[in-house]
Motif scaffolding. Structure first.
Motif, mmCIF file in Angstrom:
data_model
loop_
_atom_site.group_PDB
_atom_site.id
_atom_site.type_symbol
_atom_site.label_atom_id
_atom_site.label_comp_id
_atom_site.label_asym_id
_atom_site.label_seq_id
_atom_site.Cartn_x
_atom_site.Cartn_y
_atom_site.Cartn_z
ATOM 1 N N GLU A 27 -11.674 -1.293 36.279
ATOM 2 C CA GLU A 27 -11.015 -2.568 36.251
ATOM 3 C C GLU A 27 -10.895 -3.234 34.945
ATOM 4 O O GLU A 27 -11.720 -3.143 34.216
ATOM 5 C CB GLU A 27 -12.133 -3.807 37.016
ATOM 6 N N LEU A 28 -9.585 -3.896 34.936
ATOM 7 C CA LEU A 28 -9.156 -4.466 33.509
ATOM 8 C C LEU A 28 -9.039 -6.005 33.986
ATOM 9 O O LEU A 28 -8.223 -6.411 34.624
ATOM 10 C CB LEU A 28 -7.753 -3.881 32.960
ATOM 11 N N ARG A 29 -10.091 -6.779 33.328
ATOM 12 C CA ARG A 29 -9.973 -8.073 33.399
ATOM 13 C C ARG A 29 -10.153 -8.828 32.100
ATOM 14 O O ARG A 29 -11.163 -9.237 31.631
ATOM 15 C CB ARG A 29 -11.111 -8.545 34.493
ATOM 16 N N ILE A 30 -8.942 -9.214 31.414
ATOM 17 C CA ILE A 30 -8.966 -9.861 30.150
ATOM 18 C C ILE A 30 -7.939 -11.096 30.230
ATOM 19 O O ILE A 30 -6.702 -11.182 30.923
ATOM 20 C CB ILE A 30 -8.200 -9.045 29.430
ATOM 21 N N ASP A 31 -8.540 -12.236 29.774
ATOM 22 C CA ASP A 31 -7.431 -13.644 29.537
ATOM 23 C C ASP A 31 -7.137 -13.510 28.224
ATOM 24 O O ASP A 31 -8.150 -13.558 27.192
ATOM 25 C CB ASP A 31 -8.363 -14.829 30.030
ATOM 26 N N GLU A 32 -5.776 -13.478 27.919
ATOM 27 C CA GLU A 32 -5.130 -13.493 26.633
ATOM 28 C C GLU A 32 -4.231 -14.498 26.215
ATOM 29 O O GLU A 32 -3.302 -14.669 26.885
ATOM 30 C CB GLU A 32 -4.540 -11.809 26.214
ATOM 31 N N GLU A 33 -4.459 -15.325 25.244
ATOM 32 C CA GLU A 33 -3.533 -16.133 24.751
ATOM 33 C C GLU A 33 -2.630 -15.731 23.813
ATOM 34 O O GLU A 33 -3.134 -15.102 22.827
ATOM 35 C CB GLU A 33 -4.440 -17.245 24.220
ATOM 36 N N ILE A 34 -1.447 -15.431 24.129
ATOM 37 C CA ILE A 34 -0.479 -14.760 23.327
ATOM 38 C C ILE A 34 0.570 -15.840 22.747
ATOM 39 O O ILE A 34 0.781 -16.904 23.180
ATOM 40 C CB ILE A 34 0.295 -13.855 24.188
ATOM 41 N N ASP A 35 1.365 -15.214 21.553
ATOM 42 C CA ASP A 35 2.141 -15.969 20.781
ATOM 43 C C ASP A 35 3.513 -16.533 21.550
ATOM 44 O O ASP A 35 3.617 -15.595 22.613
ATOM 45 C CB ASP A 35 2.303 -15.420 19.300
ATOM 46 N N PHE A 36 3.953 -17.503 21.539
ATOM 47 C CA PHE A 36 4.998 -18.041 22.209
ATOM 48 C C PHE A 36 6.348 -17.107 21.971
ATOM 49 O O PHE A 36 7.383 -17.332 22.536
ATOM 50 C CB PHE A 36 5.283 -19.416 21.996
ATOM 51 N N ASN A 37 6.358 -16.338 20.883
ATOM 52 C CA ASN A 37 7.568 -15.412 20.583
ATOM 53 C C ASN A 37 7.334 -14.123 21.339
ATOM 54 O O ASN A 37 8.216 -13.130 20.706
ATOM 55 C CB ASN A 37 7.762 -15.541 19.231
ATOM 56 N N ARG A 38 5.973 -13.813 21.633
ATOM 57 C CA ARG A 38 5.854 -12.475 22.056
ATOM 58 C C ARG A 38 6.841 -12.091 23.342
ATOM 59 O O ARG A 38 7.319 -12.974 24.180
ATOM 60 C CB ARG A 38 4.377 -12.296 22.568
ATOM 61 N N LEU A 245 -2.231 -13.550 31.319
ATOM 62 C CA LEU A 245 -1.605 -13.890 29.744
ATOM 63 C C LEU A 245 -1.305 -15.115 29.834
ATOM 64 O O LEU A 245 -0.603 -15.871 30.867
ATOM 65 C CB LEU A 245 -0.243 -13.199 29.798
ATOM 66 N N LEU A 246 -1.525 -16.104 28.968
ATOM 67 C CA LEU A 246 -1.386 -17.561 28.638
ATOM 68 C C LEU A 246 -0.517 -17.703 27.342
ATOM 69 O O LEU A 246 -0.921 -17.088 26.345
ATOM 70 C CB LEU A 246 -2.640 -18.482 28.522
ATOM 71 N N THR A 247 0.571 -18.913 27.596
ATOM 72 C CA THR A 247 1.293 -19.073 26.338
ATOM 73 C C THR A 247 1.776 -20.429 26.525
ATOM 74 O O THR A 247 1.859 -21.043 27.753
ATOM 75 C CB THR A 247 2.334 -18.018 26.148
ATOM 76 N N ASP A 248 2.237 -21.170 25.346
ATOM 77 C CA ASP A 248 2.604 -22.640 25.495
ATOM 78 C C ASP A 248 3.222 -22.818 24.229
ATOM 79 O O ASP A 248 3.048 -22.239 23.309
ATOM 80 C CB ASP A 248 1.502 -23.617 25.700
ATOM 81 N N GLY A 249 4.352 -23.723 24.167
ATOM 82 C CA GLY A 249 5.108 -23.784 23.122
ATOM 83 C C GLY A 249 6.393 -24.696 23.846
ATOM 84 O O GLY A 249 6.340 -25.326 24.811
ATOM 85 N N GLU A 250 7.237 -24.995 22.670
ATOM 86 C CA GLU A 250 8.387 -25.915 23.030
ATOM 87 C C GLU A 250 9.589 -25.248 22.985
ATOM 88 O O GLU A 250 9.966 -24.210 22.483
ATOM 89 C CB GLU A 250 8.658 -27.164 22.181
ATOM 90 N N THR A 251 10.608 -25.694 23.824
ATOM 91 C CA THR A 251 12.022 -25.181 23.902
ATOM 92 C C THR A 251 12.735 -26.179 23.927
ATOM 93 O O THR A 251 12.589 -27.404 23.950
ATOM 94 C CB THR A 251 12.560 -24.230 24.988
ATOM 95 N N TRP A 252 14.324 -26.036 23.772
ATOM 96 C CA TRP A 252 15.428 -27.131 23.811
ATOM 97 C C TRP A 252 16.450 -26.595 24.659
ATOM 98 O O TRP A 252 16.675 -25.357 24.530
ATOM 99 C CB TRP A 252 15.670 -27.728 22.392
ATOM 100 N N TYR A 253 17.148 -27.414 25.224
ATOM 101 C CA TYR A 253 18.517 -26.863 25.874
ATOM 102 C C TYR A 253 19.560 -28.107 25.623
ATOM 103 O O TYR A 253 19.217 -29.028 25.142
ATOM 104 C CB TYR A 253 18.287 -26.758 27.245
ATOM 105 N N GLY A 254 20.749 -27.723 26.039
ATOM 106 C CA GLY A 254 21.857 -28.429 26.014
ATOM 107 C C GLY A 254 23.056 -27.887 27.360
ATOM 108 O O GLY A 254 22.830 -27.057 27.532
ATOM 109 N N THR A 255 23.576 -29.093 27.764
ATOM 110 C CA THR A 255 24.541 -28.870 28.793
ATOM 111 C C THR A 255 25.685 -29.444 28.577
ATOM 112 O O THR A 255 25.801 -30.575 27.597
ATOM 113 C CB THR A 255 23.908 -29.363 30.122
ATOM 114 N N VAL A 256 26.775 -28.942 29.335
ATOM 115 C CA VAL A 256 28.234 -29.881 28.980
ATOM 116 C C VAL A 256 28.719 -29.730 30.542
ATOM 117 O O VAL A 256 28.490 -28.536 30.997
ATOM 118 C CB VAL A 256 28.955 -29.241 28.203
ATOM 119 N N GLY A 257 29.180 -30.652 30.927
ATOM 120 C CA GLY A 257 29.764 -30.515 32.514
ATOM 121 C C GLY A 257 30.791 -31.636 32.920
ATOM 122 O O GLY A 257 31.104 -32.262 32.064
#
Length: 304
Positions: A27-38, A245-257
Motif C-alpha cells: 500500500e502506498l498512501r502519501i499526501d504530497e503538496e506539489i508545486d503549481f508548475n509541476r 496530490l495537492l496544489t494551489d495557485g493563481e491563473t488568469w484568462y481572457g476572452t473575446v466574443g
C-alpha cells in the motif's frame, strides 16, 4: 513536499514496477503538496480551466425577478502525447483525451441594484468513464454604462469533482500481462477523483453595434485562485496506490466574443477563451508556457 522526497517516491515506484509480481499487496498512501508548475499540477489546472464558469458576456443589469435559462457548449482540445505525459512528475503518459465537448445548463436571475446571480450544475452523468459533479455560481453587475458602451464586474466560484480511471484506464487494465499495452501492470480500472475549488474576479467591456444595437462584441479578463486535489485510487503491479496530490495557485484568462439579441426572448453568444498555463516538464528545469485555447457557445431564453 520537498523535491528530494518527490524523487525518492518516484524511485520507490520504479523499483516496484521493474520487480516481478509476488502476489503481496503493497500500500502506498502519501499526501504530497506539489508545486503549481509541476506536470501533475498543470494537468489539474488545465481541466479546471476548461470548465471555468465564465460570464459569456458582460453583465447587463437584469430587471429584478427576471429569469433566463440557457445552455453552454464548449470545445475541449485534444492533448498531444507529450502534453499527456504528466504522471509521476512527467514520466508517465496519462489517458486524458476523454471528450471533445463540455456542456452545462445555466440559470440567471435578476436582483435589485442591477445585480444578477447565475447558477449552474453539471450532474454526475458518466461519459467515457469520467463522471463530473460541478457546482458554479456568480454575482455580477454593470459598473458603468453609456449609450453603447458597458463595463461590468463579476465574481464567481466553482466547487466539484471529476471522477474517472485516469491512473489506470480500463483499456490498459484489460490488456493484462501485455506490457506494451499495460506497461504499469494495471490490475483493474482506477477510481481516481480530482477535486476543484476555484474563485475568480472578471472585468469585461462590451460595445453595442448598429442602430438596433442587437450585436454586442465584448472582451473580458479575469484572475483565478485555484485549490486542486487529485486522489489516486489504483491497483497496479501489486501496489495499492492511495497517493493524494495537492496544489494551489493563481491563473488568469481572457476572452473575446459576441452576443446577438435580435429575437424577442432568445439570445446566442460565442467566445474564444485563452488562459496562460505554466509548467516545468522534465528533464527541463525552466518554466514553459503550455496554454489553453478553446471556444464556447451559449443559447438562452428569457422567461420573464
Amino acid at each position: 513536499m520537498t523535491k528530494g522526497k518527490s524523487v525518492l517516491i518516484c524511485c520507490i515506484l520504479t523499483m516496484y514496477l521493474v520487480a516481478e509480481p509476488t502476489g503481496a499487496q503493497n500500500e502506498l498512501r502519501i499526501d504530497e503538496e506539489i508545486d503549481f508548475n509541476r506536470t501533475e499540477s498543470w494537468a489539474m489546472k488545465y481541466f479546471a480551466s476548461v470548465n471555468l464558469f465564465t460570464g459569456l458576456g458582460v453583465p447587463r443589469g437584469l430587471d429584478p425577478g427576471s429569469v433566463e435559462i440557457g445552455f453552454e457548449l464548449d470545445w475541449v482540445p485534444r492533448l498531444s502525447e507529450s502534453e499527456r505525459t504528466v504522471g509521476f512528475d512527467g514520466t508517465k503518459t496519462e489517458d486524458l483525451n476523454r471528450t471533445e465537448v463540455f456542456g452545462r445548463p445555466r440559470l440567471e436571475i435578476g436582483l435589485p441594484w442591477k445585480l444578477s446571480v447565475a447558477l449552474s450544475w453539471v450532474p454526475p452523468i458518466e461519459v467515457n468513464d469520467v463522471e463530473p459533479n460541478l457546482f458554479s455560481a456568480s454575482l455580477a453587475r454593470p459598473v458603468w454604462e453609456s449609450e453603447r458602451w458597458r463595463l461590468g464586474l463579476r465574481i464567481f466560484g466553482q466547487y466539484g469533482t471529476l471522477e474517472g480511471d485516469f491512473t489506470c484506464p480500463r483499456r490498459e487494465a484489460a490488456a493484462g500481462d501485455n506490457l506494451d499495452l499495460n506497461p504499469f501492470r494495471c490490475e483493474e480500472p482506477s477510481e481516481d477523483t480530482m477535486k476543484i475549488r476555484s474563485s475568480s474576479l472578471e472585468l469585461g467591456v462590451a460595445y453595442a453595434i448598429g442602430q438596433s444595437q442587437k450585436w454586442e462584441p465584448y472582451a473580458t479578463a479575469a484572475i483565478n485562485s485555484m485549490n486542486l486535489d487529485f486522489q489516486v485510487n489504483a491497483r497496479y503491479n501489486n501496489i495499492v496506490d492511495h497517493t493524494r496530490l495537492l496544489t494551489d495557485g493563481e491563473t488568469w484568462y481572457g476572452t473575446v466574443g459576441f452576443r446577438y439579441t435580435g429575437w424577442q426572448r432568445a439570445m446566442i453568444g460565442f467566445e474564444v477563451f485563452y488562459s496562460e498555463l505554466e509548467v516545468i516538464r522534465p528533464p527541463s528545469t525552466s518554466v514553459q508556457s503550455n496554454s489553453l485555447f478553446n471556444a464556447r457557445t451559449y443559447f438562452s431564453i428569457h422567461l420573464r
